[in-house]
Design a protein around this motif. Structure first.
Motif, PDB file in Angstrom:
ATOM      1  N   UNK A  66     -26.139   7.930  -9.318  1.00  0.00           N
ATOM      2  CA  UNK A  66     -25.338   6.804 -10.403  1.00  0.00           C
ATOM      3  C   UNK A  66     -25.418   5.933 -11.399  1.00  0.00           C
ATOM      4  N   UNK A  67     -25.507   4.951 -12.192  1.00  0.00           N
ATOM      5  CA  UNK A  67     -26.177   4.300 -12.996  1.00  0.00           C
ATOM      6  C   UNK A  67     -26.529   3.292 -12.733  1.00  0.00           C
ATOM      7  N   UNK A  68     -27.712   2.458 -12.508  1.00  0.00           N
ATOM      8  CA  UNK A  68     -27.984   1.019 -11.890  1.00  0.00           C
ATOM      9  C   UNK A  68     -28.060   0.097 -12.930  1.00  0.00           C
ATOM     10  N   UNK A  97     -31.135   4.004  -1.326  1.00  0.00           N
ATOM     11  CA  UNK A  97     -30.275   4.377   0.169  1.00  0.00           C
ATOM     12  C   UNK A  97     -29.171   4.100  -0.545  1.00  0.00           C
ATOM     13  N   UNK A  98     -29.031   3.018  -1.834  1.00  0.00           N
ATOM     14  CA  UNK A  98     -28.251   2.970  -2.471  1.00  0.00           C
ATOM     15  C   UNK A  98     -27.225   4.325  -3.676  1.00  0.00           C
ATOM     16  N   UNK A  99     -27.840   4.514  -3.944  1.00  0.00           N
ATOM     17  CA  UNK A  99     -27.827   5.868  -4.811  1.00  0.00           C
ATOM     18  C   UNK A  99     -27.576   7.110  -3.905  1.00  0.00           C
ATOM     19  N   UNK A 100     -28.280   7.220  -2.831  1.00  0.00           N
ATOM     20  CA  UNK A 100     -27.231   8.542  -2.296  1.00  0.00           C
ATOM     21  C   UNK A 100     -26.035   8.087  -1.683  1.00  0.00           C
ATOM     22  N   UNK A 101     -25.806   7.038  -0.931  1.00  0.00           N
ATOM     23  CA  UNK A 101     -24.655   6.733  -0.270  1.00  0.00           C
ATOM     24  C   UNK A 101     -23.547   6.761  -0.987  1.00  0.00           C
ATOM     25  N   UNK A 135     -21.338   0.983  -3.716  1.00  0.00           N
ATOM     26  CA  UNK A 135     -19.760   1.249  -3.500  1.00  0.00           C
ATOM     27  C   UNK A 135     -20.200   2.944  -2.450  1.00  0.00           C
ATOM     28  N   UNK A 136     -20.837   2.571  -1.845  1.00  0.00           N
ATOM     29  CA  UNK A 136     -21.297   4.026  -0.660  1.00  0.00           C
ATOM     30  C   UNK A 136     -20.933   3.734  -0.067  1.00  0.00           C
ATOM     31  N   UNK A 137     -19.469   3.328   0.685  1.00  0.00           N
ATOM     32  CA  UNK A 137     -18.742   3.064   1.782  1.00  0.00           C
ATOM     33  C   UNK A 137     -19.315   2.370   3.288  1.00  0.00           C
ATOM     34  N   UNK A 138     -20.286   1.491   2.931  1.00  0.00           N
ATOM     35  CA  UNK A 138     -20.838   0.494   3.585  1.00  0.00           C
ATOM     36  C   UNK A 138     -21.082   1.832   5.235  1.00  0.00           C
TER      37      UNK A 138
END
Length: 229
Positions: A66-68, A97-101, A135-138
């Motif tokens: 995802x773009x950061x 972690x954020x990108x993977x989620x 917005x990786x599902x939490x």
């Protein structure tokens, strides 16, 4: 009990490595630096580098990232002295972690539009605070207590597997020449060791900061990284 022992060990290790690196770098005269401390550290520049590295790792392992988006707000002007390598490590772990989620939840192919990971940097009176939102599902409340445990990971592919499957004889602990864990490897690991977030929190706490995680299960996660000014 094991986690508390490991925390004490790694905190002592962080302090020892800092003192050694700071002493070595003190022999070099670098403009704007005192040892490994950057006198006027630029958090946005470090965050952009960490974002690039994290996105590259995510694309290498999962096919896309995802773009950061990084936004900086200077509420209180003034110099911010910090260790850039520590900041880069902490931000890279959070971004990875954020990108993977986000990728695992939203990507079905290799060209799907993904919701961005947002990083807000605020220069306050006491801290420079990073808020990283995805917005990786939490994370569920039941799993939240495990986030700060050593060796806990939700990644299904462990980075230890290639070493187990190679069938090579286990190296002696003191033999760094034959120990694959003592040698640099090409590329990098996206996740799986289960130490990244916990070590990042210790790095932040070493200089009086902290790291906190707030999650909306089913939507995404907010990570707050506080670094003392």
């Amino acid at each position: 009990e094991v986690d508390s022992v490991l925390r004490r060990f790694f905190m002592a290790r962080i302090g020892l490595r800092f003192l050694i690196q700071h002493h070595i770098e003190s022999f070099r005269n670098r403009d704007g630096h005192s040892g490994i401390l950057q006198l006027e550290c630029q958090p946005a520049a470090v965050a952009k580098k960490a974002a690039q590295d994290s996105a590259m790792l995510c694309r290498a392992h999962l096919g896309q990232a995802p773009p950061i988006i990084i936004d900086e707000h200077v509420a209180v002007p003034g110099a911010f002295t910090y260790v850039p390598m520590h900041m880069h490590y902490m931000l890279t772990e959070v971004f990875k972690n954020a990108c993977r989620a986000v990728t695992e939840l939203h990507a079905e192919g290799f060209d799907d539009p993904l919701p961005p990971v947002r990083c807000q940097i605020v220069h306050g009176y006491e801290d420079v605070t990073f808020k990283i939102t995805d917005e990786g599902g939490g994370i569920s409340r039941a799993r939240m207590q495990d986030v700060w445990k050593f060796m806990y990971s939700t990644y299904t592919k462990s980075p230890w597997d290639p070493l187990r499957e190679s069938g090579a004889e286990s190296p002696h602990s003191g033999d760094s020449a034959s120990n694959p864990l003592q040698r640099p490897r090409q590329g990098g690991v996206l996740a799986g060791y289960g130490v990244g977030l916990t070590l990042s929190k210790l790095y932040a706490q070493y200089f009086g900061g902290d790291m906190q995680i707030l999650s909306l299960d089913g939507l995404g996660t907010d990570v707050y990284l506080h670094l003392s000014r």
